[in-house]
Design a protein around this motif. Sequence first.
Motif, PDB file in Angstrom:
ATOM      1  N   GLY A 161       0.607  -1.209  -0.007  1.00  0.00           N
ATOM      2  CA  GLY A 161       0.013  -0.059   0.095  1.00  0.00           C
ATOM      3  C   GLY A 161       0.689   1.205   0.010  1.00  0.00           C
ATOM      4  O   GLY A 161       0.210   2.327  -0.137  1.00  0.00           O
ATOM      5  N   SER A 162       2.396   1.383   0.119  1.00  0.00           N
ATOM      6  CA  SER A 162       2.942   2.359   0.027  1.00  0.00           C
ATOM      7  C   SER A 162       2.837   2.791  -1.576  1.00  0.00           C
ATOM      8  O   SER A 162       2.511   2.257  -2.428  1.00  0.00           O
ATOM      9  CB  SER A 162       4.611   2.039   0.316  1.00  0.00           C
ATOM     10  N   THR A 163       3.206   4.211  -1.423  1.00  0.00           N
ATOM     11  CA  THR A 163       3.341   4.743  -3.026  1.00  0.00           C
ATOM     12  C   THR A 163       4.078   3.874  -3.878  1.00  0.00           C
ATOM     13  O   THR A 163       3.629   3.875  -5.230  1.00  0.00           O
ATOM     14  CB  THR A 163       3.726   6.262  -2.844  1.00  0.00           C
ATOM     15  N   ASN A 164       5.120   3.565  -3.455  1.00  0.00           N
ATOM     16  CA  ASN A 164       6.107   2.914  -4.456  1.00  0.00           C
ATOM     17  C   ASN A 164       5.501   1.509  -4.849  1.00  0.00           C
ATOM     18  O   ASN A 164       5.427   0.971  -5.869  1.00  0.00           O
ATOM     19  CB  ASN A 164       7.506   2.776  -4.065  1.00  0.00           C
ATOM     20  N   HIS A 165       4.544   0.755  -4.169  1.00  0.00           N
ATOM     21  CA  HIS A 165       3.907  -0.349  -4.211  1.00  0.00           C
ATOM     22  C   HIS A 165       2.864   0.210  -5.413  1.00  0.00           C
ATOM     23  O   HIS A 165       2.682  -0.723  -6.479  1.00  0.00           O
ATOM     24  CB  HIS A 165       3.139  -0.855  -3.075  1.00  0.00           C
TER      25      HIS A 165
END
Length: 322
Positions: A161-165
């Motif tokens: 759920g991180s932005t890089n994900h």
Amino acid sequence: MKTAGLKRLVGLWLTVLTPALAHAAWPEKPVTLIVPAAPGGSTDILARELAADLSQVYGQTFLVENRSGAGGNIGTGIVAKAKPDGYTLLIGAMTNHVVNPTLIPSTPFKGVDDFTPIAYLANVLTTVVVNPSLPVHNIKELVAYAKEHPGKIDYATGGTGSTNHIGVLLLERLAGIKMAHVPYRSGAPAIMSTVSGETKLNISAGTQTLPHVRAGRLRLLAVTEGQRSELLPDTPTVGETVPGYEMTIWYGAFGPKGTPPDIVASLNAAMNKTFMKPDIKKRMLDMGVVPVEMTPDQFGEVLRRDDAKYSKLIKELGITVE
């Protein structure tokens, strides 16, 4: 009759002018800038640049208060519930408003409805990098290689759920490819795993990746924004190869819902001016943050657009974090 009429006229004028006069002296006391992150990070640095400059502009103290925790929800929630009088403001990131409310069901606020957009402050240069052992040099080659080797490219992120994900998931969806997710507890170990070769790909802020690119430990393929960055004018965007791809990570200033328009307009003008001052802009660019000028209405449009975009993507992919 003339005296009575004059009194009535003066009374009418005061009734009309009172709302404006009520805020004419703002700020009459210190203003708190809530940062929903720990000291030392880029959000904190932005807030402290603002606080120092705005204190001089308004002749009143602007204080930075770090209220980290729960992925930014603690500090952001404080501002959502604050009195909308211009004395409690938020310096936050895109994730707090357009990712967390969908990703984390327990988020105690609505990222769009509970806030007044004040100023879109800056973009974070975000890069697509690979370990040099991966035989690709641009996005076209990456997509082709991923299609030939489905699920074989390991990519590292700072967590589900991180932005890089989300950035990789968006690339997979639009390019019709599939790679293997390797989540870490934060962005720093994720970057190091790609540097070491444990993983092969990463989408992260240039502040984290570019030192390794310059040292030859990572290969830069593209930036994720909708247009080329002034920091890397020769580096293409992902969207130049994969139509429709765009992920811009931004910082913004907000007040609680109902913050008076005259205060919003004043702060917007002052904040835009702050980040366009040559010395401050240079410091921002040096850390991979690109100042951007927008009106509150323009910022509100970006906020609503990104909320619709990322909430739809997160729901369709079934990503949740507690």
